[in-house]
Design a protein around this motif. Structure first.
Motif: not given
Length: 65
Positions: A23-42
């Protein structure tokens, strides 16, 4: 900036909970390094109802190998 390293076995989930200030304009971001097909983030479903303006909101993400 805080960086976390998580090691998972195949199929193993990891729940990451973060307090957001969306609500204040700050948000979290995430990043997968390496094989992106081996990890999912939801992003998990949040609590029902809207938080008051400026309130902290807990966000939950599920990382799966």
């Amino acid at each position: 900036m805080e960086v976390r390293s998580v090691v998972l076995s195949p199929g193993e989930p990891y729940e990451l909970r973060l307090t957001g200030r969306g609500a204040r304009g700050y948000v979290w971001t995430w990043q997968v390094t390496g094989d992106a097909d081996a990890v999912s983030v939801a992003q998990a479903a949040g609590p029902a109802g809207a938080a008051p303006p400026g309130a902290a909101v807990e966000l939950s993400y599920v990382v799966r190998a």
